[in-house]
Motif scaffolding. Structure first.
Motif, short mmCIF file in Angstrom:
data_model
loop_
_atom_site.label_atom_id
_atom_site.label_comp_id
_atom_site.label_asym_id
_atom_site.label_seq_id
_atom_site.Cartn_x
_atom_site.Cartn_y
_atom_site.Cartn_z
N VAL A 279 0.86 -1.19 0.00
CA VAL A 279 0.00 0.00 0.00
C VAL A 279 0.89 1.23 0.00
O VAL A 279 1.94 1.26 0.66
N HIS A 280 0.50 2.24 -0.76
CA HIS A 280 1.29 3.47 -0.82
C HIS A 280 0.79 4.50 0.20
O HIS A 280 1.53 4.93 1.07
N HIS A 281 -0.48 4.90 0.08
CA HIS A 281 -1.02 5.86 1.03
C HIS A 281 -2.54 5.86 0.97
O HIS A 281 -3.14 5.30 0.06
N CYS A 282 -3.16 6.49 1.96
CA CYS A 282 -4.60 6.80 1.91
C CYS A 282 -4.74 8.29 2.15
O CYS A 282 -3.87 8.92 2.77
N SER A 283 -5.84 8.88 1.66
CA SER A 283 -5.93 10.33 1.62
C SER A 283 -7.30 10.81 2.06
O SER A 283 -8.33 10.29 1.61
N PHE A 284 -7.32 11.85 2.92
CA PHE A 284 -8.55 12.35 3.52
C PHE A 284 -8.72 13.84 3.22
O PHE A 284 -7.77 14.62 3.32
N GLU A 285 -9.95 14.21 2.88
CA GLU A 285 -10.25 15.58 2.52
C GLU A 285 -10.38 16.48 3.75
O GLU A 285 -11.00 16.10 4.74
N VAL A 286 -9.79 17.68 3.65
CA VAL A 286 -9.98 18.73 4.65
C VAL A 286 -10.56 19.96 3.96
O VAL A 286 -10.72 19.99 2.74
N HIS A 287 -10.89 20.97 4.74
CA HIS A 287 -11.71 22.09 4.26
C HIS A 287 -11.04 22.97 3.20
O HIS A 287 -11.58 23.17 2.12
N ASP A 288 -9.86 23.52 3.53
CA ASP A 288 -9.25 24.48 2.62
C ASP A 288 -7.77 24.62 2.91
O ASP A 288 -7.21 23.88 3.73
N PHE A 289 -7.15 25.57 2.23
CA PHE A 289 -5.70 25.76 2.31
C PHE A 289 -5.25 26.15 3.71
O PHE A 289 -4.25 25.63 4.22
N ASP A 290 -5.95 27.07 4.36
CA ASP A 290 -5.59 27.47 5.72
C ASP A 290 -5.71 26.29 6.67
O ASP A 290 -4.83 26.06 7.51
N THR A 291 -6.81 25.54 6.56
CA THR A 291 -7.01 24.35 7.40
C THR A 291 -5.84 23.40 7.24
O THR A 291 -5.31 22.85 8.23
#
Length: 369
Positions: A279-291
Motif C-alpha cells: 500500500v502506498h497511502h490513503c488520503s482524507f479531505e480537509v476544508h481548505d488551504f488554511d485548514t
C-alpha cells in the motif's frame, strides 16, 4: 552553490526582458487533460469491458488497518483530525465531519493493511460480489457504527477490497466556515478580520488510496473489469527511450468511480508499477488551504514525521500534505480536488517527478518506491 554560481543562475540571457509573472487559472477539462486523450466509453469499448458485468460502486467510505497499539494510533489519528466514533475490545472506529459513519477502522494486531471499503449500489451488487472467486460470504456488520453488510474480495496481488451496503449515515457537521476573500478590486470582506485557531485539520471524508503493484496491467484490468472503476489519467514511460508512440508503456493509473453523468472525485484509487506489492497511502479531505497548513503545523509541533507537502498536485489539482503515521503508513490530507464524470476524456501523461506537483517542496526521490 557559490555566489558566482548563484549569480550566473539568476542572470537572464536577455537582461532587457522581464520575467512573466506566475498565474493560476481554472481551465476547461479538455484544455487541461494531458494529450493524447480519448473518450472514456471509447477506451472501455477498445478494452472489451462489459459494463453490465461490473460490480457497481457508489463511493469510497473508509480504510481498514491493523495496528499494534490502538491507544497510540488513536492519539495520532486525533492529531490528524479524526474523532473516535466507537471503541470496542481490540477495535476502534474513527469519524470525520461528513455523513459517513466512520472513515477509518483499526483493529489490534501486527501491522497490516486491511483494504479500502467501498459502498455498493444495492444488496444485489453485494450478492454479485460474493460470487467472485475467492470472495467472502456476505456478513452482517453488527459492531460497527452504522451497521450494514460486507463482502471482502482480494485482487490478483492479494490486496483486500471491502464492499459495504446498508450502512446508516450519520448527521454531517459541523462544517467549517467558507472564508470570504479579498482580491485587488473585489473586496467583499469589509470590517471582518481573518482569525484562526491552532489545532488538527478536521477530516471531512476519505478521498482515495494508492497501491504499488508488481503486475500493473493485470491489476489495472482486474479493477476496471470487476468494478465500475475507470481511468481518469494514465502515466507512461517510453519503453525504447526513443519517444515512439507505439512503445509507450503505461505504468500508473489515477482511476475514479464511474457514476455516469454525475460528478465524482478525480481519483478514488491509484495504482503504480513497482518491484514490490504494498500500500502506498490513503488520503482524507480537509476544508481548505488554511485548514491544511494549520494542520501541518499541528502535526509538526507534535513531532510526527512529514513525508511531502504542503504543495499542489497537477493531476487532480489537489493541495496535498503527506505524513507517516506512528507505524510507518503514509497518510495524506488534501483539499480542492478536481471533479470528473463520463464526459471527462482519459488522458495520458509522461511519468516523472515533474508530473507530480506544480509547486511545493521537492518530491522525495523514493516517494513512489
Amino acid at each position: 552553490m557559490t555566489f558566482d554560481d548563484m549569480k550566473e543562475k539568476i542572470t537572464p540571457a536577455n537582461p532587457s526582458r522581464e520575467a512573466s509573472p506566475n498565474r493560476g487559472s481554472s481551465v476547461p477539462q479538455l484544455e487541461a487533460i494531458p494529450k493524447p486523450c480519448k473518450p472514456l466509453r471509447q477506451w472501455q469499448k477498445e478494452a472489451n469491458i462489459d459494463r453490465n458485468a461490473q460490480i457497481k460502486l457508489t463511493k469510497l467510505v473508509h480504510m481498514r488497518y491493523q495496528h499494534p497499539n490502538l491507544d497510540e494510533i488513536t492519539t495520532f489519528l486525533r492529531d490528524f483530525g479524526m474523532t473516535v466514533a466507537k471503541k470496542a475490545d481490540g477495535k476502534r472506529w474513527y469519524a470525520g465531519y461528513g455523513e459517513d459513519a466512520y472513515v477509518y477502522y483499526a483493529q489490534e494486531g501486527e501491522k497490516k493493511f486491511l483494504g479500502g471499503t467501498f459502498e455498493v449500489e444495492s444488496y444485489e451488487e453485494l450478492s454479485k460480489a460474493a460470487k467472485v472467486p475467492g470472495a467472502s460470504a456476505i456478513e452482517e456488520v453488527t459492531d460497527a457504527p452504522g451497521g450494514g453488510y460486507m463482502v471482502t474480495l482480494h485482487d490478483p496481488e492479494g490486496f483486500p477490497i471491502n464492499l459495504l451496503h446498508g450502512q446508516t449515515k450519520k448527521q454531517a457537521g459541523p462544517f467549517p466556515e467558507v472564508l470570504t476573500t479579498n482580491y485587488e478590486h473585489d473586496k467583499p470582506r469589509v470590517a471582518r478580520f481573518q482569525r484562526f485557531k491552532p489545532g488538527p485539520a478536521a477530516v471531512h471524508k476519505l478521498g482515495h488510496y494508492g497501491l504499488c503493484v508488481r503486475d500493473f496491467q493485470a491489476q489495472m484490468q482486474w479493477y476496471t473489469r470487476t468494478f465500475n472503476i475507470v481511468p481518469t489519467d494514465f502515466l507512461y514511460v517510453d519503453a525504447d527511450d526513443e519517444g515512439n508512440q507505439d512503445t509507450k508503456k503505461d505504468v500508473a493509473i489515477f482511476a475514479h468511480i464511474d457514476l455516469g453523468p454525475h460528478y465524482t472525485d478525480h481519483h478514488t484509487i491509484f495504482l503504480s508499477s513497482n518491484p514490490t506489492s504494498h500500500v502506498h497511502h490513503c488520503s482524507f479531505e480537509v476544508h481548505d488551504f488554511d485548514t491544511q497548513n494549520l494542520g501541518h503545523e499541528w502535526l509538526a509541533q507534535k513531532g510526527y514525521k512529514s513525508v511531502w507537502g504542503v504543495g499542489r498536485h497537477i493531476l487532480g489539482s489537489q493541495l496535498f500534505d503527506y505524513w507517516w503515521d506512528i507505524n510507518g503508513n503514509m497518510i495524506e490530507h488534501y483539499a480542492d480536488g478536481d471533479l470528473v464524470n463520463e464526459e471527462t476524456p482519459v488522458g495520458w501523461g509522461e511519468a516523472g517527478d515533474e508530473s507530480l506537483a506544480v509547486w511545493g517542496p521537492e518530491v522525495p526521490g523514493w516517494f513512489l518506491d
